[in-house]
Design a protein around this motif. Structure first.
Motif, PDB file in Angstrom:
ATOM      1  N   SER B 533     -64.014 -19.142  36.478  1.00 42.48           N
ATOM      2  CA  SER B 533     -65.455 -18.896  36.839  1.00 42.48           C
ATOM      3  C   SER B 533     -65.895 -19.433  37.574  1.00 42.48           C
ATOM      4  N   TYR B 534     -65.079 -20.458  38.155  1.00 40.64           N
ATOM      5  CA  TYR B 534     -64.604 -20.462  39.246  1.00 40.64           C
ATOM      6  C   TYR B 534     -63.953 -19.427  40.598  1.00 40.64           C
ATOM      7  N   ASN B 535     -63.683 -18.580  40.583  1.00 36.91           N
ATOM      8  CA  ASN B 535     -62.568 -17.704  41.075  1.00 36.91           C
ATOM      9  C   ASN B 535     -61.765 -18.297  42.220  1.00 36.91           C
ATOM     10  N   PHE B 536     -61.843 -19.448  43.031  1.00 32.76           N
ATOM     11  CA  PHE B 536     -61.133 -20.674  43.469  1.00 32.76           C
ATOM     12  C   PHE B 536     -60.549 -21.822  43.443  1.00 32.76           C
ATOM     13  N   ALA B 537     -59.860 -22.494  43.183  1.00 34.95           N
ATOM     14  CA  ALA B 537     -60.116 -23.919  43.323  1.00 34.95           C
ATOM     15  C   ALA B 537     -60.524 -24.064  44.219  1.00 34.95           C
ATOM     16  N   VAL B 538     -59.520 -23.701  45.406  1.00 38.16           N
ATOM     17  CA  VAL B 538     -60.414 -24.585  47.051  1.00 38.16           C
ATOM     18  C   VAL B 538     -60.106 -23.147  47.678  1.00 38.16           C
ATOM     19  N   GLU B 539     -61.030 -22.990  48.616  1.00 39.77           N
ATOM     20  CA  GLU B 539     -61.685 -21.754  49.706  1.00 39.77           C
ATOM     21  C   GLU B 539     -60.132 -21.003  50.597  1.00 39.77           C
ATOM     22  N   PRO B 540     -60.054 -19.684  50.049  1.00 34.94           N
ATOM     23  CA  PRO B 540     -58.969 -19.629  50.661  1.00 34.94           C
ATOM     24  C   PRO B 540     -59.192 -19.381  52.279  1.00 34.94           C
ATOM     25  N   THR B 541     -57.812 -19.123  53.072  1.00 34.05           N
ATOM     26  CA  THR B 541     -58.066 -19.603  54.539  1.00 34.05           C
ATOM     27  C   THR B 541     -57.081 -17.392  54.722  1.00 34.05           C
ATOM     28  N   VAL B 542     -57.542 -16.813  55.140  1.00 39.11           N
ATOM     29  CA  VAL B 542     -57.376 -15.803  55.598  1.00 39.11           C
ATOM     30  C   VAL B 542     -56.839 -15.195  56.779  1.00 39.11           C
ATOM     31  N   ASN B 543     -55.861 -14.706  57.272  1.00 36.50           N
ATOM     32  CA  ASN B 543     -55.173 -14.184  58.994  1.00 36.50           C
ATOM     33  C   ASN B 543     -55.759 -13.274  59.086  1.00 36.50           C
ATOM     34  N   SER B 544     -55.696 -12.130  58.081  1.00 39.76           N
ATOM     35  CA  SER B 544     -55.761 -10.303  58.101  1.00 39.76           C
ATOM     36  C   SER B 544     -56.012  -9.904  57.361  1.00 39.76           C
ATOM     37  N   ARG B 545     -56.017  -8.435  56.958  1.00 41.12           N
ATOM     38  CA  ARG B 545     -57.104  -7.733  56.394  1.00 41.12           C
ATOM     39  C   ARG B 545     -56.055  -7.213  54.850  1.00 41.12           C
ATOM     40  N   ARG B 546     -54.581  -7.892  55.144  1.00 40.39           N
ATOM     41  CA  ARG B 546     -53.799  -8.489  53.748  1.00 40.39           C
ATOM     42  C   ARG B 546     -53.227  -9.831  53.651  1.00 40.39           C
ATOM     43  N   PRO B 547     -54.318 -10.594  52.843  1.00 40.76           N
ATOM     44  CA  PRO B 547     -53.974 -11.791  53.013  1.00 40.76           C
ATOM     45  C   PRO B 547     -52.944 -12.018  52.409  1.00 40.76           C
ATOM     46  N   LEU B 548     -52.500 -10.949  51.467  1.00 41.41           N
ATOM     47  CA  LEU B 548     -51.338 -11.325  50.043  1.00 41.41           C
ATOM     48  C   LEU B 548     -50.135 -10.167  50.501  1.00 41.41           C
ATOM     49  N   TRP B 549     -50.048  -9.946  51.227  1.00 38.20           N
ATOM     50  CA  TRP B 549     -48.901  -9.549  52.094  1.00 38.20           C
ATOM     51  C   TRP B 549     -48.415 -10.933  53.177  1.00 38.20           C
ATOM     52  N   ASP B 550     -48.973 -10.788  53.820  1.00 37.15           N
ATOM     53  CA  ASP B 550     -48.840 -11.998  54.705  1.00 37.15           C
ATOM     54  C   ASP B 550     -48.356 -13.013  53.895  1.00 37.15           C
ATOM     55  N   LEU B 551     -48.470 -13.615  53.014  1.00 35.71           N
ATOM     56  CA  LEU B 551     -47.557 -14.946  52.067  1.00 35.71           C
ATOM     57  C   LEU B 551     -46.751 -13.444  51.214  1.00 35.71           C
ATOM     58  N   LYS B 552     -46.542 -12.905  51.074  1.00 35.88           N
ATOM     59  CA  LYS B 552     -45.596 -12.198  50.025  1.00 35.88           C
ATOM     60  C   LYS B 552     -43.971 -11.626  51.702  1.00 35.88           C
ATOM     61  N   HIS B 553     -44.687 -11.472  52.770  1.00 38.34           N
ATOM     62  CA  HIS B 553     -43.824 -11.328  53.655  1.00 38.34           C
ATOM     63  C   HIS B 553     -44.237 -12.202  54.812  1.00 38.34           C
ATOM     64  N   PRO B 554     -44.036 -13.972  54.788  1.00 37.35           N
ATOM     65  CA  PRO B 554     -44.390 -14.126  55.688  1.00 37.35           C
ATOM     66  C   PRO B 554     -42.749 -14.032  56.814  1.00 37.35           C
ATOM     67  N   GLU B 555     -41.903 -13.431  57.092  1.00 36.15           N
ATOM     68  CA  GLU B 555     -41.282 -13.179  57.879  1.00 36.15           C
ATOM     69  C   GLU B 555     -42.436 -11.777  59.089  1.00 36.15           C
ATOM     70  N   ASP B 556     -42.759 -10.846  58.417  1.00 30.51           N
ATOM     71  CA  ASP B 556     -43.190  -9.208  59.514  1.00 30.51           C
ATOM     72  C   ASP B 556     -44.572  -9.842  58.970  1.00 30.51           C
ATOM     73  N   PRO B 557     -45.685 -11.315  59.127  1.00 30.07           N
ATOM     74  CA  PRO B 557     -47.084 -10.807  58.511  1.00 30.07           C
ATOM     75  C   PRO B 557     -47.670 -10.013  59.582  1.00 30.07           C
ATOM     76  N   ASP B 558     -49.307  -9.526  58.703  1.00 31.64           N
ATOM     77  CA  ASP B 558     -50.163  -8.093  59.009  1.00 31.64           C
ATOM     78  C   ASP B 558     -50.078  -8.738  60.343  1.00 31.64           C
ATOM     79  N   SER B 559     -50.635 -10.363  60.213  1.00 34.09           N
ATOM     80  CA  SER B 559     -51.856 -11.440  61.902  1.00 34.09           C
ATOM     81  C   SER B 559     -50.758 -10.926  62.531  1.00 34.09           C
ATOM     82  N   ASP B 560     -49.691  -9.896  62.561  1.00 34.54           N
ATOM     83  CA  ASP B 560     -48.669 -10.297  63.906  1.00 34.54           C
ATOM     84  C   ASP B 560     -49.705  -9.252  64.651  1.00 34.54           C
ATOM     85  N   TYR B 561     -50.238  -8.278  63.920  1.00 40.32           N
ATOM     86  CA  TYR B 561     -50.806  -6.327  64.208  1.00 40.32           C
ATOM     87  C   TYR B 561     -51.889  -6.300  64.508  1.00 40.32           C
ATOM     88  N   GLU B 562     -52.711  -7.957  63.650  1.00 42.24           N
ATOM     89  CA  GLU B 562     -53.949  -7.529  64.197  1.00 42.24           C
ATOM     90  C   GLU B 562     -54.692  -7.307  64.912  1.00 42.24           C
TER      91      GLU B 562
END
Lengths: 304, 562
Positions: B533-562
């Protein structure tokens, strides 16, 4: 939750909260009751006044209830947070880089013109274009107003059957309509020049003065019968091309006079070039672009 | 984004068996809820019920028109059927179902715990729901409690002077007016919530330039609702004044203007098309990249095109009115404005194609619906451009060609994308996958039925068959075409029945989905399915348009290109 926040919340609400809970608004029936009340209130218009009275009672009850839901403090519930670990992973462990042509990024200019350059060019070209149009009117119909009225006629269906003598006379509405059409079109084409010319930097006069006007004339030639049948019947294409070339030369000249602004491509250049220590000649830019090709520009992951 | 971020630490994904509760407890839970997810689900469930009702009405219309000289229903019933079908589909299916998805997804996608105004959110749903109930109450109370019932029979756009007391005695027209009025209040409330939530409750790092495109499109949609619903509500109040207090806004016999109503209605009506289609774009924006395994192509251009569509759609309304005689200047303006809207729309189509191009495409059911959407929306757009030319419109306005065109938009684009969205987000909502085989049966039957119906519907329109016609003489060249159109309608209905069965069956028998069955990249897939019901236990922080890509591919995050 930090200690300061906790203390602030205690002060506000008068009691402590568990650190492993989340505050959420307390469920309430008041929104539903208010909606029902308003619905019944107006349904009475088409049924019976008693329904409206019932609706009014519901509405008042809901307003009072809603008020106490949020004043003096918003009612909330503490929902316990579930513990555990949710792993964010993927089975797709390899990535492909899409092949990018060696020439791909060379098409993007390092510098371009600002939007105002295009507007200025469009205004100047539009003024220049008036001269051959006016000469055409004077030479053939002894009136500078002929070309003006011919352009405006696209907006006035009733002018379709008018004579050339009518079009050679001054008409205020024709002048206003033609000015509007001409100004809008000139500025839009000027903007197009501002965007387009940096893409063809080597022969700007040829591009701006001849190629673009001829292309534009070709497009209009095929479409003018739909846009303005009156213009299509009476236009002189030789004079039209002449006026387009006048527009293109002047617009292109004015646009090229303006100061260029740097595009995001400029960021790819080394600091020394950006700082002006080295000149940013084309060889250097090409070297940079060659280096850029090794950077991934578009990626996809393998479906494993 | 670091893996240690506590937002990603939650939850056992095995579905738990909830303790059985009394029906009253369950009902109380849903009636009093202010949770955006539950409200979203109520919107969707309520809209699906009305979808079935309006679908049955459509089937009755098609039975009536399947053969010439048919008298399956009476002319009066036929008028009520097409009025209720149109009104229901637009106001009580289209808008609520899309608001339902928006309600559910927007807070999750921007990392928020709820909507900005949770109680207003509940109020908006309930008042819309009561609006729908009021509309159908007209079948038993249309002439008041003292007379026989009669549903509205004035068409979904309720043109004047047909709505005047002299032509529409009794209360059926008032039921239409009041029901849509209530729905309008709910629409504005939900739009207010979506806009405020988007602007004020985004999580850390989620700049406007990093927002999922779905959220951008709902933001634009919310803005359109603000502008569009007001004129309709004003016109409805004026209509009530005409009918009850003797004013003459739309009374042509007393200095009023029937065309004034048309302007008011279409100032609402055309943006309304975009209110409905923008969320469909939103679904495609999320589904196509995930099933092409590529980031969306041209994100900034997509945002600009969405905002551009929002603005331009406000300046095209009178293309519905070319036949009233707008004059050359009016015709010229609205022809050009209508044609101009094809530019941002074209940008979107090209960007979707560019996203698919070169990707590793996975033709799961959501993607199949999106590909069908692309084809069908393109054709809908092309016939739209044809109709935007005033001389063409003069010939075919109020013909079945127009019906075919707008059903291509509403069914071929919006409903098709919506089905894709159901298959895509159902695992998030329920924790279980929808059955893929049934989904493919649904897809093919629906698409074949759709094309049988609406491709062939263009032709009787071109041959001169007018819309709203009760029946027709044999031998005009319309007979076989109408039969094919009707058969197609039933094929679609079978497809939709399979979908409903799949929806219900998968709730208990579907495969366990987990939190991220599609290997997707937006925030809603970072929480358990169904979300707490609360969605997120703690407010997330994002660094790109695809935050889960960044998590799954920490070696090549989208944040390097945006």
């Amino acid at each position: 939750m930090d200690e300061v926040t906790r203390i602030q919340q205690q002060a506000q609400h008068g009691h402590a909260h568990q650190a492993d809970t989340v505050h959420l608004p307390e469920p309430t029936a008041m929104p539903m009751v208010l909606a029902l009340g308003i619905s019944l209130l107006i349904t009475g218009m088409v049924t019976h006044w008693v329904i409206s009275l019932l609706g009014l009672i519901f509405t008042l009850r809901a307003i009072v209830g809603w008020f106490f839901d949020v004043f003096p403090h918003e009612k909330h519930i503490d929902v316990p947070v579930e513990a555990g670990i949710l792993a964010i992973t993927t089975t797709r462990t390899t990535r492909d880089q899409l092949p990018v042509s060696a020439d791909h990024r060379k098409l993007l200019p390092v510098e371009t013109f600002s939007i105002t350059s295009g507007i200025k060019g469009g205004i100047a070209g539009g003024i220049a274009m008036i001269i051959p149009a006016a000469v055409f009117g004077l030479a053939r119909y002894h009136s500078v107003w002929y070309a003006v009225n011919l352009l405006a006629a696209g907006g006035f269906v009733r002018w379709a059957g008018e004579s050339n003598a009518f079009l050679a006379q001054f008409h205020l509405e024709g002048l206003l309509a033609a000015t509007g059409i001409h100004a809008l079109t000139s500025v839009l084409i000027g903007l197009l020049y501002g965007a387009m010319l940096p893409m063809f930097p080597r022969k700007p006069i040829l591009t701006a003065g001849f190629v673009a006007p001829l292309l534009w004339t070709g497009i209009l030639y095929s479409a003018i019968g739909i846009i303005s049948p009156i213009l299509n019947d009476r236009i002189s294409w030789r004079w039209f091309i002449l006026s387009q070339i006048a527009f293109g030369l002047v617009c292109g000249f004015v646009v090229n006079l303006q100061v260029r602004v740097r595009t995001p491509q400029f960021r790819a250049l080394p600091f020394a070039v950006r700082a002006g220590i080295h000149s940013d000649n084309i060889e250097q830019i090409e070297q940079i672009e060659e280096a850029e090709k090794t950077k991934p520009v578009d990626k996809k992951d393998d479906y494993v | 984004m670091a893996n240690a971020n506590p937002v990603w630490e939650a939850i056992d994904e095995t579905p738990t068996t909830r303790p059985r509760r009394l029906v009253l407890e369950v009902v109380h839970d849903w009636v009093t809820t202010v949770d955006h997810k539950k409200i979203g689900l109520m919107y969707i469930a309520y809209a699906l019920i009305f979808l079935v009702i309006a679908g049955i009405e459509a089937m009755l219309i098609r039975i009536q028109l399947a053969v010439p000289n048919n008298h399956f229903v009476s002319p009066q019933v036929f008028n009520r059927l097409f009025t209720m079908h149109g009104t229901t589909m637009v106001f009580f299916v289209g808008m609520p179902i899309l608001f339902g998805f928006g309600n559910y997804l927007v807070p999750l996608m921007i990392g928020a715990r709820d909507m900005a105004f949770p109680r207003l959110n509940a109020f908006s749903f309930w008042i819309s729901a009561f609006g729908g109930i009021l509309l159908y109450f007209s079948y038993i109370g249309g002439s008041g409690l003292y007379g026989a019932g009669s549903a509205p029979d004035i068409g979904w756009f309720a043109y004047a002077p047909l709505t005047a007391k002299v032509f529409s005695p009794g209360h059926s027209t008032d039921y239409w007016t009041l029901a849509v009025f209530l729905s309008g209040i709910g629409s504005v409330g939900t739009a207010l919530n979506i806009v405020t939530t988007t602007l004020c409750l985004r999580c850390k790092g989620m700049k406007l330039s990093r927002m999922p495109l779905l959220v951008w499109l709902y933001l634009v949609q919310g803005g359109l609702v603000f502008v569009a619903v007001g004129p309709l509500t004003a016109a409805q109040i004026m209509l009530l004044l005409d009918r009850y207090l003797g004013s003459h806004f739309f009374d042509t016999q007393a200095g009023g203007s029937a065309v004034l109503w048309m302007h008011f209605f279409w100032i609402f009506g055309h943006p309304e098309v975009y209110v409905l289609v923008l969320p469909a774009f939103a679904f495609v924006n999320e589904i196509v990249p995930v099933f092409s395994r590529k980031a969306i192509f041209g994100y900034p251009a997509m945002v600009a095109a969405s905002v551009g569509i929002g603005f331009i759609s406000l300046s095209v309304w009178a293309h519905h009115m070319f036949t009233v005689g707008l004059g050359a200047a009016g015709n010229t303006f609205f022809v050009f404005a209508t044609m101009v809207i094809s530019v941002p729309t074209g940008i979107k189509i090209f960007n979707w194609l560019a996203t698919i191009w070169g990707g590793k495409i996975i033709f799961a059911v959501p993607m199949m619906f999106c590909v069908a959407f692309l084809f069908q929306f393109l054709i809908a757009g092309l016939t739209g451009i044809m109709l935007s030319a005033a001389p063409f419109d003069w010939q075919l306005s109020a013909s079945y060609f127009v019906i075919a065109h707008f059903h291509y938009v509403l069914v071929g684009a919006i409903l098709t994308a919506l089905f894709g969205a159901f298959y895509y987000w159902y695992p998030k909502v329920t924790g279980r996958m929808m059955n893929e085989t049934l989904g493919k049966w649904h897809f093919w039957l629906f698409i074949i039925g759709f094309h049988l119906t609406f491709d062939f519907m263009h032709i009787p329109g071109l041959l001169g068959m007018p819309r709203r016609i009760y029946t027709y003489e044999a031998g005009r060249g319309w007979d076989n075409l109408n039969l094919i159109v009707s058969i197609g309608g039933f094929v679609q209905a079978i497809g939709i029945l399979i979908f409903v069965y799949n929806l219900i069956r998968s709730r208990t028998q579907g495969d366990i989905a987990g939190h991220d069955p599609w290997d997707a990249w937006t925030l809603e897939w970072a929480v358990p399915s169904p979300p707490p019901s609360y969605n997120f236990a703690v407010e997330p922080t994002v660094n790109s348009r695809r935050p889960l890509w960044d998590l799954k591919h920490p070696e090549d995050p989208d944040s390097d290109y945006e």
